[in-house]
Design an enzyme around this catalytic site. Structure first.
Site, short mmCIF file in Angstrom:
data_model
loop_
_atom_site.label_atom_id
_atom_site.label_comp_id
_atom_site.label_asym_id
_atom_site.label_seq_id
_atom_site.Cartn_x
_atom_site.Cartn_y
_atom_site.Cartn_z
N ARG A 161 1.08 -1.24 0.02
CA ARG A 161 -0.20 -0.02 -0.31
C ARG A 161 0.82 1.30 0.04
NH1 ARG A 161 -3.19 -2.87 -1.39
NH2 ARG A 161 -5.58 -3.60 -0.42
N GLU A 192 -4.85 7.25 -5.16
CA GLU A 192 -4.91 6.56 -6.51
C GLU A 192 -6.32 6.90 -6.98
OE1 GLU A 192 -2.01 2.96 -5.01
OE2 GLU A 192 -4.03 2.63 -5.12
N HIS A 218 -0.61 0.53 -9.82
CA HIS A 218 -1.23 -0.57 -9.05
C HIS A 218 -2.11 -1.65 -9.78
CE1 HIS A 218 -3.79 -0.78 -5.11
NE2 HIS A 218 -3.58 -1.91 -5.43
#
Length: 316
Positions: free
Chosen positions: A234, A263, A284
């Site tokens: 993360r 994000e 991601h």
């Protein structure tokens, strides 16, 4: 059982496959859902399916028939779990679907940075090989994985899978203990010692109050000057400003990150704008191999079907 209403809040994050359930239901599918629309969209739902859309107490309180929130990911920090439990709403997630996908991505970042692949791509674009007086061009130093030390924070499925890959390349693998831990568990190395010994440091732990900014300026200063940091966990695990400064100042050798604190980074981000040859940022997507995404989808359907059949599973 009565006909259940199943509401999918961010279906565009799922593969384009039939959402086949084993019980009678009405399916309402939203590709995306804005925060201000959540409460209205789930008001009559028996089952809510969400990946990253936040379901908070206000949204939960507006629905007295809600039975299950099926999260299409492992992390459930977008759900107010305390409120869900208080209101009798079960929450389930999917687990271990992407161990190989994330571990392979982390390994790819590690190899690329240890071999300084981004730097050599830059040299090639600049025409340095063509200008070389020899048959080869040597720029940034390249290092073998063989004999190096990989430190992993997070001993779940992803961390263990990555450890197995690294061992196949004859790396020494250590698992780091929690930051600030009063004692060191068997099979782990104290946090500060692990930081100092790492040639590669890879983060695969959840984001909690205890792990937030676990790697900051002080930790980066303890790392070897040629060490590589990998974060496929993360974004909040790393102080991003400190990381950028460490890369620019040569405090560490390189970094590969698949996650950021915000994000998507619609308003820009210093790590994206730096364009450093020792930094790789991916969007991601480490978890998203074709195999992993299909495995995740199957698990989501199985979780919902099991719950409807009175056999709840993967409840958090």
């Amino acid at each position: 059982m009565s006909v259940w209403n199943v509401v999918v809040l961010d279906g565009d994050t799922l593969p384009k496959r039939p959402f086949a359930l084993d019980f009678e239901h009405n399916l309402v599918w939203y590709g995306q859902t804005a925060a201000e629309d959540v409460a209205a969209r789930i008001a009559d739902a028996d089952v809510v399916v969400t990946n990253k859309v936040v379901v908070d107490e206000a949204a939960l309180s507006g629905n007295s028939r809600l039975k299950l929130i099926a999260v299409t990911a492992t992390g459930v920090n977008n759900i107010d779990l305390a409120a869900a439990r208080r209101l009798g709403v079960a929450v389930c997630n999917v687990r271990a679907y992407g161990n190989e996908s994330v571990a392979e991505h982390a390994f790819m970042l590690m190899m690329a940075l240890m071999r300084n692949l981004p730097s050599y791509r830059r040299d090639m674009r600049a025409g340095l090989w063509q200008q070389s007086p020899f048959f080869c061009h040597f720029g940034a130093p390249m290092r073998d994985l063989n004999g190096k030390t990989l430190v992993v924070f997070g001993r779940g499925g992803i961390g263990k899978t990555l450890a197995d890959y690294a061992k196949a390349f004859h790396m020494t693998v250590l698992f780091g203990e929690h930051k600030g831990a009063e004692s060191v568990r068997e099979g782990y190395v104290a946090f500060d010692e692990a930081i100092r010994r790492a040639d590669v440091l890879s983060l695969h732990c959840p984001l909690t109050d205890q792990t937030a900014n676990m790697i900051g300026a002080a930790e980066l200063a303890q790392m070897k000057s040629d060490a590589v940091l990998i974060n496929c966990g993360r974004g909040g695990l790393v102080d991003e400003a400190a990381l950028l400064a460490a890369l620019q100042n040569g405090t560490i050798g390189g970094a590969g990150v698949d996650v950021l604190t915000v994000e998507p980074p619609k308003n820009g981000h210093p790590l994206l704008e730096a364009q450093l040859p020792n930094l790789i940022v991916t969007p991601h997507m480490a978890w998203g191999s074709t195999e992993a995404v299909n495995r995740l989808f199957d698990m989501v359907l199985d979780n919902i079907n099991a719950f409807a059949a009175g056999k709840p599973q993967n409840i958090v």
